[in-house]
Design an enzyme around this catalytic site. Structure first.
Site, PDB file in Angstrom:
ATOM      1  N   SER A 127      -1.487   1.086   3.998  1.00  0.00           N
ATOM      2  CA  SER A 127      -2.324   1.382   2.842  1.00  0.00           C
ATOM      3  C   SER A 127      -3.591   2.120   3.261  1.00  0.00           C
ATOM      4  O   SER A 127      -4.109   1.890   4.363  1.00  0.00           O
ATOM      5  CB  SER A 127      -2.705   0.074   2.132  1.00  0.00           C
ATOM      6  OG  SER A 127      -3.726   0.286   1.181  1.00  0.00           O
ATOM      7  N   TYR A 152      -6.089  -8.148   1.652  1.00  0.00           N
ATOM      8  CA  TYR A 152      -4.940  -7.244   1.528  1.00  0.00           C
ATOM      9  C   TYR A 152      -4.987  -6.192   2.634  1.00  0.00           C
ATOM     10  O   TYR A 152      -3.993  -5.948   3.331  1.00  0.00           O
ATOM     11  CB  TYR A 152      -4.948  -6.574   0.156  1.00  0.00           C
ATOM     12  CG  TYR A 152      -3.911  -5.491   0.002  1.00  0.00           C
ATOM     13  CD1 TYR A 152      -2.569  -5.803  -0.182  1.00  0.00           C
ATOM     14  CD2 TYR A 152      -4.278  -4.145   0.044  1.00  0.00           C
ATOM     15  CE1 TYR A 152      -1.611  -4.807  -0.314  1.00  0.00           C
ATOM     16  CE2 TYR A 152      -3.327  -3.143  -0.096  1.00  0.00           C
ATOM     17  CZ  TYR A 152      -2.000  -3.476  -0.268  1.00  0.00           C
ATOM     18  OH  TYR A 152      -1.060  -2.481  -0.398  1.00  0.00           O
TER      19      TYR A 152
END
Length: 336
Positions: A127, A152
């Protein structure tokens, strides 16, 4: 090829599986259909895939070691695209254990499956959030990613490090893709475009953080899928030009491993994104302008030069066209 796509009921996974089926690959999909967002939407995506005779589905949780071991032993995929993860940057603040189980333990089980069953290439989702506190734009793969701002992001950085260790120890090629903000038809209901469309049509105010001054490398899902397929078809090898004196974090001299950014190099301010959506819907939005949220980064900007140079990748769909396609799908799916 026989390809395992984890997260096949998810937004990107569903589009990728459809593209692989369309070119003649056999696809094994894995998804646990959790209720983080609308399960009916996930089932509708799977129904589209199930219409192809080349698709088979395994309903299982990646954190279930025995289930993942049985999947690899029974289906023996040649290549793997690992997209399944607990999504949502903000959700992680109150649910960190879910992220550890899904994103870290799940990744370990995928790596073990690849190791023991001769997988030719593992492509996995990282990501842009791994860039964290980095503020030098555009983001390039050679920049440091040691300061994540959310749980995350920390799990995605852990995935990159785990994949490198396995590529080095066991010799199977691994490629990580740092996705930048992806949007398009069949998208996730917790993401901005979905939330804003629903609110505008309902006449409700939009909660716009950082007063709408965010800049994001919004990337249409078809452009993402194109990049993933190019990567999948080209497993990495150790880089002979790697220098121990000046190592590049995105490649490895000792392992068949690499990292690519994948996104749009033309960032768009959030207020402009909303303006395009208003034009597509034919309605004005009511904006509730709010300060920056904890864990959010003000801007993201992708440098995809490495992926372009290596594999000819270039995103093609501008936000005006991509948002219009999303709105057309949204109206059709919800019969509005």
């Amino acid at each position: 090829m026989k390809i395992l796509v984890t997260g096949s009921a998810g937004f990107i996974g569903h589009h990728l599986a459809a593209a692989l089926l369309a070119r003649g690959d056999e696809v094994v999909g894995l998804d646990n259909l959790n209720d983080y967002y609308d399960v009916d939407l996930k089932r509708a995506r799977l129904a589209r895939l199930a219409a192809s005779p080349g698709y088979s589905h395994v309903h299982a949780d990646l954190a279930d070691r025995a289930a993942v071991e049985a999947l690899f032993a029974g289906h023996r995929p040649q290549r793997v695209v690992h997209l399944a993860a607990q999504a949502g940057v903000r959700y992680a603040a109150g649910n960190p254990h879910v992220y550890a189980q899904s994103n870290v333990v799940g990744m370990l089980h995928v790596l073990e499956g690849c190791r023991h069953h001769g997988v030719e290439h593992l492509v996995f989702a990282s990501s842009s959030s791994v860039y964290g506190a980095n503020r030098r734009m555009p983001f390039t793969e050679g920049q440091g990613t040691e300061h994540p701002l959310t749980m995350y992001a920390a799990t995605k950085k852990a995935n990159e490090m785990m994949a490198h260790a396995y590529a080095h120890l066991y010799g199977f090629p691994c490629t990580g893709l740092r996705f930048f903000t992806v949007y398009g038809p069949w998208g996730r209901p917790d993401m901005a475009l979905f939330l804003f469309t629903r609110a505008i049509l309902a006449g409700e105010p939009l909660r716009v953080f950082n007063h709408g001054r965010h800049r994001r490398s919004f990337t249409y899902v078809d452009d993402i899928v194109d990049g993933v397929v190019r990567v999948l078809d080209n497993p990495p090898a150790p880089d002979p030009d790697w220098s121990a004196d000046a190592p590049d974090p995105a490649v490895s001299g000792v392992a068949p491993y690499r990292i690519f950014n994948i996104g749009n190099e033309q960032p768009v301010e959030l207020l402009r994104y909303i303006e395009v959506l208003e034009q597509c819907l034919g309605r004005k939005a009511v904006l509730e302008l709010l300060p920056l949220q904890p864990g959010d980064v003000p801007d993201t900007e992708a440098d995809v030069g490495r992926l372009a140079d290596c594999l000819g990748y270039r995103p093609r769909v501008p936000v005006e066209e991509g948002v219009a396609r999303f709105v057309a799908w949204y109206r059709d799916y919800y019969r509005l």
